[in-house]
Design a protein around this motif. Structure first.
Motif, PDB file in Angstrom:
ATOM      1  N   HIS A  51      32.797  53.727  46.613  1.00 26.21           N
ATOM      2  CA  HIS A  51      31.820  53.770  45.524  1.00 26.21           C
ATOM      3  C   HIS A  51      31.790  52.440  44.758  1.00 26.21           C
ATOM      4  CE1 HIS A  51      31.505  57.946  46.435  1.00 26.21           C
ATOM      5  NE2 HIS A  51      30.926  58.293  45.299  1.00 26.21           N
ATOM      6  N   GLY A  52      32.911  51.718  44.779  1.00 25.46           N
ATOM      7  CA  GLY A  52      32.935  50.423  44.107  1.00 25.46           C
ATOM      8  C   GLY A  52      31.992  49.400  44.711  1.00 25.46           C
ATOM      9  N   GLY A 106      48.200  63.213  39.250  1.00 29.23           N
ATOM     10  CA  GLY A 106      47.461  62.397  38.289  1.00 29.23           C
ATOM     11  C   GLY A 106      47.730  60.919  38.433  1.00 29.23           C
ATOM     12  N   GLY A 107      48.994  60.559  38.681  1.00 31.72           N
ATOM     13  CA  GLY A 107      49.336  59.148  38.806  1.00 31.72           C
ATOM     14  C   GLY A 107      48.729  58.497  40.028  1.00 31.72           C
ATOM     15  N   VAL A 108      48.814  59.183  41.163  1.00 39.86           N
ATOM     16  CA  VAL A 108      48.246  58.630  42.400  1.00 39.86           C
ATOM     17  C   VAL A 108      46.725  58.571  42.283  1.00 39.86           C
ATOM     18  CG1 VAL A 108      48.012  58.945  44.890  1.00 39.86           C
ATOM     19  CG2 VAL A 108      50.185  59.449  43.776  1.00 39.86           C
ATOM     20  N   ARG A 109      46.175  59.585  41.683  1.00 41.08           N
ATOM     21  CA  ARG A 109      44.714  59.607  41.479  1.00 41.08           C
ATOM     22  C   ARG A 109      44.262  58.399  40.662  1.00 41.08           C
ATOM     23  NH1 ARG A 109      43.516  64.838  38.621  1.00 41.08           N
ATOM     24  NH2 ARG A 109      44.263  65.744  40.564  1.00 41.08           N
ATOM     25  N   GLN A 110      45.046  58.045  39.656  1.00 44.48           N
ATOM     26  CA  GLN A 110      44.704  56.890  38.830  1.00 44.48           C
ATOM     27  C   GLN A 110      44.685  55.613  39.663  1.00 44.48           C
ATOM     28  OE1 GLN A 110      43.436  56.842  36.034  1.00 44.48           O
ATOM     29  NE2 GLN A 110      44.233  55.321  34.612  1.00 44.48           N
ATOM     30  N   LYS A 111      45.605  55.493  40.599  1.00 43.10           N
ATOM     31  CA  LYS A 111      45.614  54.329  41.485  1.00 43.10           C
ATOM     32  C   LYS A 111      44.346  54.269  42.329  1.00 43.10           C
ATOM     33  CE  LYS A 111      50.606  53.699  42.099  1.00 43.10           C
ATOM     34  NZ  LYS A 111      51.674  53.551  43.107  1.00 43.10           N
ATOM     35  N   VAL A 112      43.864  55.427  42.745  1.00 43.45           N
ATOM     36  CA  VAL A 112      42.636  55.466  43.544  1.00 43.45           C
ATOM     37  C   VAL A 112      41.455  54.938  42.729  1.00 43.45           C
ATOM     38  CG1 VAL A 112      41.026  56.934  44.805  1.00 43.45           C
ATOM     39  CG2 VAL A 112      43.484  57.387  44.941  1.00 43.45           C
ATOM     40  N   VAL A 116      37.707  50.248  41.320  1.00 42.12           N
ATOM     41  CA  VAL A 116      37.306  49.160  40.430  1.00 42.12           C
ATOM     42  C   VAL A 116      37.540  47.807  41.102  1.00 42.12           C
ATOM     43  CG1 VAL A 116      37.941  47.987  38.283  1.00 42.12           C
ATOM     44  CG2 VAL A 116      37.608  50.455  38.294  1.00 42.12           C
ATOM     45  N   LEU A 117      38.677  47.668  41.787  1.00 44.82           N
ATOM     46  CA  LEU A 117      38.964  46.404  42.471  1.00 44.82           C
ATOM     47  C   LEU A 117      37.957  46.133  43.582  1.00 44.82           C
ATOM     48  CD1 LEU A 117      42.861  46.462  42.805  1.00 44.82           C
ATOM     49  CD2 LEU A 117      41.462  45.313  41.089  1.00 44.82           C
ATOM     50  N   ALA A 118      37.536  47.187  44.284  1.00 46.22           N
ATOM     51  CA  ALA A 118      36.581  47.033  45.381  1.00 46.22           C
ATOM     52  C   ALA A 118      35.239  46.496  44.892  1.00 46.22           C
ATOM     53  CB  ALA A 118      36.385  48.360  46.099  1.00 46.22           C
ATOM     54  N   GLN A 119      34.976  46.631  43.599  1.00 45.65           N
ATOM     55  CA  GLN A 119      33.721  46.143  43.034  1.00 45.65           C
ATOM     56  C   GLN A 119      33.622  44.628  43.119  1.00 45.65           C
ATOM     57  OE1 GLN A 119      33.144  48.760  39.636  1.00 45.65           O
ATOM     58  NE2 GLN A 119      31.473  47.457  38.933  1.00 45.65           N
ATOM     59  N   GLY A 120      34.771  43.970  43.199  1.00 43.70           N
ATOM     60  CA  GLY A 120      34.773  42.524  43.414  1.00 43.70           C
ATOM     61  C   GLY A 120      34.274  41.704  42.255  1.00 43.70           C
ATOM     62  N   CYS A 121      34.462  42.187  41.030  1.00 41.49           N
ATOM     63  CA  CYS A 121      33.955  41.481  39.853  1.00 41.49           C
ATOM     64  C   CYS A 121      34.963  40.457  39.342  1.00 41.49           C
ATOM     65  CB  CYS A 121      33.656  42.479  38.736  1.00 41.49           C
ATOM     66  SG  CYS A 121      32.380  43.692  39.161  1.00 41.49           S
ATOM     67  N   GLU A 122      34.440  39.466  38.633  1.00 37.79           N
ATOM     68  CA  GLU A 122      35.301  38.460  38.006  1.00 37.79           C
ATOM     69  C   GLU A 122      35.927  38.989  36.724  1.00 37.79           C
ATOM     70  OE1 GLU A 122      36.226  35.401  39.218  1.00 37.79           O
ATOM     71  OE2 GLU A 122      35.311  36.333  40.983  1.00 37.79           O
TER      72      GLU A 122
END
Length: 256
Positions: free
Chosen positions: A101-102, A143-149, A154-160
């Motif tokens: 989705h990112g 919950g913790g692992v889900r947060q990593k997902v 967000v990282l996959a979005q590739g934003c600066e």
């Protein structure tokens, strides 16, 4: 200061209630900025101006020299990746599908990914250590692992510029440390990171720049971390005390 994001005289209202009034603050480019303040001080409201969830009633927000209001939602999503604090609906889809989705701002109506998109997704999952979970369904994770997902998405979005509202929520101490290390690696890549943290000790460890907001929804301090830590603004905002301790040859700030 070379500002990545600049709020100028921003006012936010919900109905007739003024949540923020005439607030101005900047966040520097290529550094880790931590936004601190007690519950209800307006931190989330301020950051939500960046993804359109907070409606600006007055003032302007600038991304570099570009007025954010001049950008479409899609263009904004290519430049600022935003991880919200609360997600009330957890999707029952595979981990990899959620991380993909990112890439949506780049795909257009077809949602058809190319090799560059697939690589961005793989790299994001690897960065947060969830590659082996790609076929697991998100709603079955802790919950913790889900947060990593969600962070991988967000990282996959590739934003600066990455804006993370309480990214260590639900994470155990070891996982929190991993996320802090990840934020440092993003800065090393030249990314701008703006994050809300409630752990004052971790904030003092990781921040290059600190903004402190008060319960009156004003900024009490904003500047280089060392200067803000010495200013007393954090102690005043949170009604705590600060001590400097030598931990393994390194001087650390401890709040209590």
């Amino acid at each position: 200061m070379n500002a990545a994001i600049r709020f100028e005289n921003v006012t936010v209202r919900v109905g007739r209630t003024e949540i923020l009034k005439d607030l101005s603050v900047s966040f520097p480019k290529g550094r880790i900025s931590v936004l601190l303040g007690p519950n209800g001080c307006g931190k989330t409201t301020l950051l939500q101006c960046l993804n359109g969830m907070s409606e600006i009633a007055g003032g302007h927000v600038f991304l570099g020299e570009t007025d954010l209001s001049s950008l479409s939602g899609n263009e904004r999503a290519k430049r600022i990746a935003f991880l919200p604090q609360v997600r009330s609906i957890i999707p029952a889809i595979p981990v990899q599908t959620l991380v993909e989705h990112g890439r949506f701002p780049y795909l257009g109506f077809s949602r058809r990914m190319g090799e560059e998109d697939r690589k961005a997704v793989r790299d994001a999952m690897k960065a947060v250590g969830i590659s082996d979970l790609k076929e697991r369904y998100v709603d079955t994770l802790s919950g913790g692992v889900r947060q990593k997902v969600f962070i991988a998405m967000v990282l996959a979005q590739g934003c600066e510029t990455l804006v993370l509202d309480e990214p260590t929520t639900f994470l155990d101490p070891a996982a929190q440390r991993e996320i802090m290390q990840l934020l440092c690696s993003l800065k090393a890549q030249g990314k701008t990171v703006i994050t809300v943290l409630h752990d004052l000790d971790r904030a003092a460890d990781i921040a290059d720049y600190i903004v402190v907001m008060t319960k009156e929804r004003k900024t009490a301090a904003a500047g280089d971390a060392a200067a803000v830590l010495k200013s007393g603004a954090i102690e005043s905002a949170f009604d705590v005390q600060r001590a400097e301790v030598n931990a393994g040859g390194r001087l650390r700030q401890i709040f209590y």
